[in-house]
Design a protein around this motif. Structure first.
Motif, short mmCIF file in Angstrom:
data_model
loop_
_atom_site.label_atom_id
_atom_site.label_comp_id
_atom_site.label_asym_id
_atom_site.label_seq_id
_atom_site.Cartn_x
_atom_site.Cartn_y
_atom_site.Cartn_z
N LEU A 184 0.80 -1.22 0.00
CA LEU A 184 0.00 0.00 0.00
C LEU A 184 0.83 1.28 0.00
N ASP A 185 2.18 1.15 -0.01
CA ASP A 185 3.02 2.35 -0.05
C ASP A 185 3.00 2.89 -1.48
N ASN A 186 1.92 3.57 -1.79
CA ASN A 186 1.61 4.01 -3.15
C ASN A 186 0.56 5.10 -3.06
N GLU A 211 -4.46 -4.79 6.45
CA GLU A 211 -4.53 -3.78 5.39
C GLU A 211 -5.83 -3.92 4.58
N LYS A 212 -6.22 -5.16 4.34
CA LYS A 212 -7.47 -5.40 3.60
C LYS A 212 -8.66 -4.87 4.39
N ASN A 213 -8.66 -5.11 5.69
CA ASN A 213 -9.74 -4.61 6.54
C ASN A 213 -9.76 -3.08 6.60
N TYR A 214 -8.57 -2.49 6.57
CA TYR A 214 -8.47 -1.02 6.54
C TYR A 214 -9.14 -0.49 5.27
N LEU A 215 -8.85 -1.09 4.12
CA LEU A 215 -9.44 -0.65 2.85
C LEU A 215 -10.96 -0.82 2.86
N LYS A 216 -11.43 -1.92 3.45
CA LYS A 216 -12.88 -2.14 3.56
C LYS A 216 -13.55 -1.03 4.35
N LYS A 217 -12.90 -0.62 5.43
CA LYS A 217 -13.48 0.38 6.33
C LYS A 217 -13.40 1.79 5.76
N TYR A 218 -12.24 2.16 5.21
CA TYR A 218 -12.01 3.54 4.81
C TYR A 218 -12.29 3.81 3.33
N LYS A 255 7.17 9.97 6.60
CA LYS A 255 6.40 9.56 7.79
C LYS A 255 6.46 10.63 8.88
N LEU A 256 7.64 11.20 9.06
CA LEU A 256 7.82 12.25 10.07
C LEU A 256 6.95 13.47 9.78
N VAL A 257 6.98 13.92 8.52
CA VAL A 257 6.20 15.09 8.11
C VAL A 257 4.70 14.82 8.27
N LEU A 258 4.26 13.64 7.83
CA LEU A 258 2.83 13.31 7.91
C LEU A 258 2.36 13.25 9.36
N LYS A 259 3.19 12.75 10.23
CA LYS A 259 2.85 12.68 11.67
C LYS A 259 2.55 14.09 12.21
N ILE A 260 3.39 15.05 11.84
CA ILE A 260 3.20 16.43 12.29
C ILE A 260 1.91 17.00 11.71
N LEU A 261 1.68 16.76 10.41
CA LEU A 261 0.48 17.28 9.75
C LEU A 261 -0.79 16.75 10.41
N ILE A 262 -0.77 15.48 10.77
CA ILE A 262 -1.95 14.87 11.40
C ILE A 262 -2.14 15.39 12.82
N GLU A 263 -1.05 15.47 13.57
CA GLU A 263 -1.14 15.89 14.97
C GLU A 263 -1.49 17.36 15.14
N HIS A 274 -0.52 3.47 2.50
CA HIS A 274 0.19 2.77 3.59
C HIS A 274 0.31 3.66 4.84
N LEU A 275 0.75 4.90 4.65
CA LEU A 275 0.91 5.80 5.80
C LEU A 275 -0.46 6.22 6.35
N SER A 276 -1.44 6.34 5.48
CA SER A 276 -2.81 6.62 5.95
C SER A 276 -3.30 5.48 6.84
N HIS A 277 -2.95 4.25 6.46
CA HIS A 277 -3.31 3.08 7.27
C HIS A 277 -2.62 3.13 8.63
N ILE A 278 -1.33 3.44 8.63
CA ILE A 278 -0.57 3.50 9.88
C ILE A 278 -1.18 4.52 10.85
N PHE A 279 -1.61 5.67 10.30
CA PHE A 279 -2.15 6.73 11.15
C PHE A 279 -3.68 6.71 11.24
N SER A 280 -4.30 5.66 10.68
CA SER A 280 -5.76 5.48 10.74
C SER A 280 -6.54 6.69 10.22
#
Length: 396
Positions: A17-19, A75-82, A186-194, A207-213
């Protein structure tokens, strides 16, 4: 030699999913509408970057590792949900999908890299973004260029975020393909989300969207329309591509891409029904203010209130450009800003200028050259003869 050995044992892409999200939405549509179509892509070194010795071999080693990536149940369950508009048949396909490095041909002559990707469109469509991310990260590692520290990246990202918050603009992160590295991304996205609430709307990286839900964002890329030109002709490509998209997603993912064959041709195809149904349009080349003016005028001609529509800007943005565009759009139309390299590769080094574009397709039984005619000459791609032919057909 130590660095080369270390890089050969290091996987830059660790998840299927890193795409970018639009690669999966397009893949789903391709499987349903054009399952036997084939495609060929080529690497274009717009920035004339000089690649170090053995770059091709290290790149090939990374591609070999990608063959072992599999979609996990989580990851499959994440795609189903989101992403509920990706149906179970597509998720089953993705569950069995594996990259095939034989689809990618890479060679190096001196400091130049040549690369093409060829095979079923439904399979090869996923290569572009992770390949570019690998090339970018390997380039910086092998050239030994020193970036600014994580602490400075954090400060810089927070400063930009402060400016966007002051402007009260909605922003998204689109920076996978030219990121400095996965770790910086990943570092930049963490800041943007927080710290980005309520103005940060999400990332195009699944992939990163999955990591950060969080929900991934994006719709379609130029290749979707380029293929339609090969199958249906340049004049109808935008319209039929949009109609097919609506048939698959029924109003979801409703942002239309405007500059595959210049915006003037796009607006001729963007009829009343499509203008009503799509939630908005995306700008990716040319003067953004002129495009906003053209979009507002187009909606008004159809008696559609522009303030109820979105306009997404995604062309090489930074806080200064965003401030100018948002000032013009205020109370006229709803702007959204997809920011890529300025978030994920603003580390004190020149960013890479590389692309991978579809160059040929087999819609039915023979290869046809495809082109992209951007609003600016330098972003157009394809063979000169076909570009000339397309311009003649489209009266450009």
């Amino acid at each position: 030699m130590l660095l080369i050995n270390k890089l050969n044992n290091f996987s830059i892409i660790s998840s299927l999913l890193d795409n970018d999200f639009y690669k999966f939405t397009m893949q789903n549509a391709v499987i349903k509408l054009f399952p036997s179509a084939k495609a060929k892509y080529e690497f274009i070194n717009r920035g004339k970057h000089s690649f170090p010795k053995d770059f091709d071999e290290i790149l090939k080693e990374n591609l070999k590792k990608m063959a072992y990536l599999k979609l996990s149940n989580e990851e499959k369950n994440y795609l189903k949900k989101y992403c509920p508009y990706l149906d179970s048949s597509y998720l089953d396909y993705l569950n069995k999908y594996q990259y095939n490095p034989k689809e990618v041909n890479i060679c190096q002559k001196g400091k130049n890299i040549r690369m093409n990707i060829e095979g079923l469109w439904s399979r090869t469509i996923l290569w572009e973004v992770p390949l570019m991310a690998i090339i970018s990260e390997l380039y910086y590692k092998l050239t030994g260029a020193k970036r600014i520290s994580d602490k400075k990246i954090i400060i810089l990202t927070k400063e930009k975020l402060k400016k966007y918050k002051k402007l009260k603009v909605k922003i998204g992160e689109y920076g996978t393909r030219r990121r400095y590295s996965y770790q910086v991304h990943k570092l930049v996205l963490k800041i943007l989300i927080e710290e980005g609430y309520p103005f940060f709307m999400g990332s195009s990286n699944v992939h990163l969207s999955h990591i950060f839900s969080i929900k991934p964002i994006g719709t379609q890329g130029h290749e979707w329309i380029m293929f339609h030109a090969a199958k249906y002709g340049f004049n109808k490509a935008d319209r039929i591509a949009m109609e097919n998209w609506l048939n698959i997603y029924r109003g979801n993912l409703g942002i239309a891409l405007s500059d595959t064959y210049t915006s003037s041709v796009f607006f001729k195809n963007f009829n009343k029904k499509l203008s009503d149904t799509f939630k908005g349009v995306r700008h990716d080349s040319g003067d953004p203010i002129s495009f906003a003016q053209e979009t507002i005028k187009h909606y008004k001609n159809f008696q559609i209130n522009p303030i109820k529509k979105k306009i997404i800007f995604s062309d090489n943005l930074d806080p200064c450009k965003v401030a100018s565009i948002s000032s013009f759009c205020k109370k006229k139309i709803n702007p959204f800003f997809g920011i890529g390299t300025n978030f994920t590769n603003d580390v004190g080094l020149p960013s890479m200028n590389i692309v991978i574009k579809m160059v040929k397709a087999i819609p039915e039984n023979k290869w046809i050259s495809v082109v992209k005619l951007s609003n600016v000459e330098e972003k157009s791609t394809g063979k000169k003869k076909m570009i000339f032919f397309a311009k003649k057909i489209l009266h450009l």
